[in-house]
Design a protein around this motif. Structure first.
Motif, PDB file in Angstrom:
ATOM      1  N   LEU A 263     -30.914 -13.465  -3.866  1.00 60.81           N
ATOM      2  CA  LEU A 263     -32.186 -13.995  -3.975  1.00 60.81           C
ATOM      3  C   LEU A 263     -32.079 -15.543  -4.129  1.00 60.81           C
ATOM      4  N   ASN A 264     -30.753 -16.074  -4.984  1.00 64.67           N
ATOM      5  CA  ASN A 264     -30.715 -17.459  -5.323  1.00 64.67           C
ATOM      6  C   ASN A 264     -30.000 -18.264  -4.111  1.00 64.67           C
ATOM      7  N   GLY A 265     -29.685 -17.534  -2.908  1.00 63.71           N
ATOM      8  CA  GLY A 265     -29.307 -18.040  -1.709  1.00 63.71           C
ATOM      9  C   GLY A 265     -27.673 -18.303  -1.743  1.00 63.71           C
ATOM     10  N   ILE A 266     -27.294 -17.481  -2.752  1.00 62.35           N
ATOM     11  CA  ILE A 266     -25.638 -17.516  -2.614  1.00 62.35           C
ATOM     12  C   ILE A 266     -24.893 -16.187  -1.892  1.00 62.35           C
ATOM     13  N   ASP A 267     -23.770 -16.911  -1.136  1.00 59.14           N
ATOM     14  CA  ASP A 267     -23.217 -15.854  -0.182  1.00 59.14           C
ATOM     15  C   ASP A 267     -22.535 -14.736  -0.918  1.00 59.14           C
ATOM     16  N   LEU A 268     -22.858 -13.709  -0.453  1.00 56.17           N
ATOM     17  CA  LEU A 268     -22.162 -12.633  -0.963  1.00 56.17           C
ATOM     18  C   LEU A 268     -21.174 -11.876   0.038  1.00 56.17           C
ATOM     19  N   THR A 269     -21.027 -12.639   1.065  1.00 56.12           N
ATOM     20  CA  THR A 269     -19.689 -12.319   2.141  1.00 56.12           C
ATOM     21  C   THR A 269     -19.445 -13.500   2.735  1.00 56.12           C
ATOM     22  N   PRO A 270     -18.395 -13.564   3.543  1.00 55.45           N
ATOM     23  CA  PRO A 270     -18.019 -14.780   4.210  1.00 55.45           C
ATOM     24  C   PRO A 270     -18.873 -14.934   5.118  1.00 55.45           C
ATOM     25  N   VAL A 271     -19.247 -16.264   5.805  1.00 50.58           N
ATOM     26  CA  VAL A 271     -20.231 -16.556   6.885  1.00 50.58           C
ATOM     27  C   VAL A 271     -19.513 -16.285   8.097  1.00 50.58           C
ATOM     28  N   GLN A 272     -20.323 -15.850   9.094  1.00 57.84           N
ATOM     29  CA  GLN A 272     -19.585 -15.664  10.324  1.00 57.84           C
ATOM     30  C   GLN A 272     -20.494 -16.509  11.286  1.00 57.84           C
ATOM     31  N   ASP A 273     -19.791 -17.094  12.366  1.00 64.30           N
ATOM     32  CA  ASP A 273     -20.485 -17.658  13.536  1.00 64.30           C
ATOM     33  C   ASP A 273     -20.152 -16.908  14.818  1.00 64.30           C
ATOM     34  N   THR A 274     -21.172 -16.666  15.530  1.00 66.46           N
ATOM     35  CA  THR A 274     -20.898 -16.066  16.734  1.00 66.46           C
ATOM     36  C   THR A 274     -20.210 -17.038  17.673  1.00 66.46           C
ATOM     37  N   PRO A 275     -19.663 -16.283  19.127  1.00 65.98           N
ATOM     38  CA  PRO A 275     -19.356 -17.460  20.038  1.00 65.98           C
ATOM     39  C   PRO A 275     -20.683 -17.890  20.545  1.00 65.98           C
ATOM     40  N   VAL A 276     -20.650 -19.204  21.648  1.00 71.07           N
ATOM     41  CA  VAL A 276     -21.827 -19.687  22.103  1.00 71.07           C
ATOM     42  C   VAL A 276     -22.123 -18.491  22.959  1.00 71.07           C
ATOM     43  N   ALA A 277     -23.552 -18.476  23.151  1.00 72.89           N
ATOM     44  CA  ALA A 277     -24.367 -17.621  24.027  1.00 72.89           C
ATOM     45  C   ALA A 277     -23.617 -17.230  25.169  1.00 72.89           C
ATOM     46  N   SER A 278     -23.736 -16.110  25.547  1.00 69.94           N
ATOM     47  CA  SER A 278     -23.146 -15.329  27.052  1.00 69.94           C
ATOM     48  C   SER A 278     -24.005 -16.155  28.286  1.00 69.94           C
ATOM     49  N   ARG A 279     -25.576 -16.104  28.023  1.00 69.00           N
ATOM     50  CA  ARG A 279     -25.984 -16.441  29.135  1.00 69.00           C
ATOM     51  C   ARG A 279     -27.670 -16.977  28.704  1.00 69.00           C
ATOM     52  N   LYS A 280     -28.532 -17.856  29.480  1.00 64.24           N
ATOM     53  CA  LYS A 280     -29.762 -18.127  29.043  1.00 64.24           C
ATOM     54  C   LYS A 280     -30.472 -18.036  30.240  1.00 64.24           C
ATOM     55  N   GLU A 281     -31.931 -17.675  29.811  1.00 63.69           N
ATOM     56  CA  GLU A 281     -32.919 -17.756  31.015  1.00 63.69           C
ATOM     57  C   GLU A 281     -34.211 -18.265  30.377  1.00 63.69           C
ATOM     58  N   ASP A 282     -35.142 -18.133  30.948  1.00 60.24           N
ATOM     59  CA  ASP A 282     -36.512 -19.074  30.591  1.00 60.24           C
ATOM     60  C   ASP A 282     -36.652 -18.715  29.291  1.00 60.24           C
ATOM     61  N   THR A 283     -36.910 -17.416  28.485  1.00 60.59           N
ATOM     62  CA  THR A 283     -37.521 -17.404  27.359  1.00 60.59           C
ATOM     63  C   THR A 283     -36.402 -16.581  26.415  1.00 60.59           C
ATOM     64  N   TYR A 284     -35.117 -16.517  26.634  1.00 61.22           N
ATOM     65  CA  TYR A 284     -34.216 -15.738  26.143  1.00 61.22           C
ATOM     66  C   TYR A 284     -32.714 -16.027  26.305  1.00 61.22           C
ATOM     67  N   ILE A 285     -32.169 -16.110  25.015  1.00 54.19           N
ATOM     68  CA  ILE A 285     -30.877 -16.447  24.879  1.00 54.19           C
ATOM     69  C   ILE A 285     -30.107 -15.346  24.552  1.00 54.19           C
ATOM     70  N   HIS A 286     -29.107 -14.842  25.393  1.00 58.38           N
ATOM     71  CA  HIS A 286     -28.300 -13.531  25.214  1.00 58.38           C
ATOM     72  C   HIS A 286     -26.938 -13.777  24.713  1.00 58.38           C
ATOM     73  N   PHE A 287     -26.770 -12.946  23.676  1.00 56.54           N
ATOM     74  CA  PHE A 287     -25.478 -13.043  23.156  1.00 56.54           C
ATOM     75  C   PHE A 287     -24.654 -11.752  23.225  1.00 56.54           C
ATOM     76  N   ASN A 288     -25.176 -10.711  22.881  1.00 60.92           N
ATOM     77  CA  ASN A 288     -24.604  -9.378  23.087  1.00 60.92           C
ATOM     78  C   ASN A 288     -23.154  -9.452  22.365  1.00 60.92           C
TER      79      ASN A 288
END
Length: 272
Positions: free
Chosen positions: A162-187
């Motif tokens: 609740l204080n905004g402190i990390d409880l686990t390592p932060v993870q970044d996804t790869p760049v999105a696999s594809r984009k269309e009009d109103t969606y960015i797909h990650f899968n």
């Protein structure tokens, strides 16, 4: 075509780091790279772009070919792409204020912009322990009104108290696999780096959508979503999107939009 100006873009980026150029020439090459990023974003979007038109890259080719002798005014009003700079802590907060009407927003949390870096810091699943549960979250897609125009979008996943402190390592996804009009797909699957039973009351899982801004030269948060511990259950779910900056304390939340656009997730629980 997309291919040919992708090639131009690579050439511009390669030249940009070459120490044999004068500062002025480096700036011109950096501007060419910015133009190509803008055009690249336009090609991946179905909305018409005033900024940079299909015929515009043709004007860049002679400049790049004659870079050593080119001394005219640059034909487009853009900032050069920097050598993707790393910002000092605290420096990034001062970089970004003006945004369109659906961005902006209140709340204390993560700074709005980040040094551009190569994303994807996904971690493997932890070993199972007797009587303990592990969670895999598949990030399927995110709905946005201007999804096609986001450059290099990825999602940062973290678990905060609740204080905004990390409880686990932060993870970044790869760049999105594809984009269309109103969606960015990650899968893409995120493996929670803590057994579910060990998560403290009040913790929440945050998903921050980040994208690169060629005009401002850095990676910025577009919006965020979060999931509380009582929402951990197997199956598909959608969660609402909130305006940045990310409010890890969850006390000044503002919805991003009235439109029905969400982050789509699928949860799988693993037990021994």
């Amino acid at each position: 075509t997309f291919q040919s100006h992708r090639h131009l873009q690579k050439e511009a980026e390669a030249q940009h780091n070459n120490s044999e150029f004068t500062e002025e020439q480096k700036k011109t090459i950096g501007k060419i790279a910015t133009c190509l990023e803008l055009r690249s974003a336009a090609l991946q979007s179905t909305q018409s772009q005033e900024e940079f038109k299909p015929e515009d890259p043709k004007k860049l080719e002679p400049i790049l070919k004659n870079i050593l002798t080119y001394n005219k005014e640059f034909p487009f009003d853009v900032q050069p792409v920097p050598l993707r700079r790393i910002l000092a802590p605290g420096e990034e907060e001062n970089l970004e204020f003006e945004e369109d009407e659906e961005e902006g927003g209140a709340g204390a949390g993560s700074p709005d912009s980040f040094p551009a870096r190569v994303p994807s810091t996904l971690l493997p699943r932890l070993p199972l322990e007797p009587g303990m549960t592990l969670l895999t979250i598949r990030i399927e897609k995110i709905g946005l009104k201007d999804a096609g125009q986001c450059i290099d979008p990825y999602i940062t996943v973290s678990i905060k108290d609740l204080n905004g402190i990390d409880l686990t390592p932060v993870q970044d996804t790869p760049v999105a696999s594809r984009k269309e009009d109103t969606y960015i797909h990650f899968n893409v699957d995120i493996e929670l780096q803590k057994h579910v039973e060990k998560l403290i009351k009040g913790a929440a899982l945050f998903f921050e959508l980040k994208h690169y801004k060629p005009k401002k030269w850095f990676t910025s948060t577009k919006c965020f979503a979060f999931m509380e511990m009582d929402e951990i259950k197997p199956g598909s779910m959608v969660i609402e999107l909130y305006k940045k900056p990310t409010d890890f304390k969850r006390n000044k939340l503002q919805l991003l939009t009235k439109k029905l656009l969400y982050l789509h997730l699928h949860q799988t629980l693993h037990k021994e």
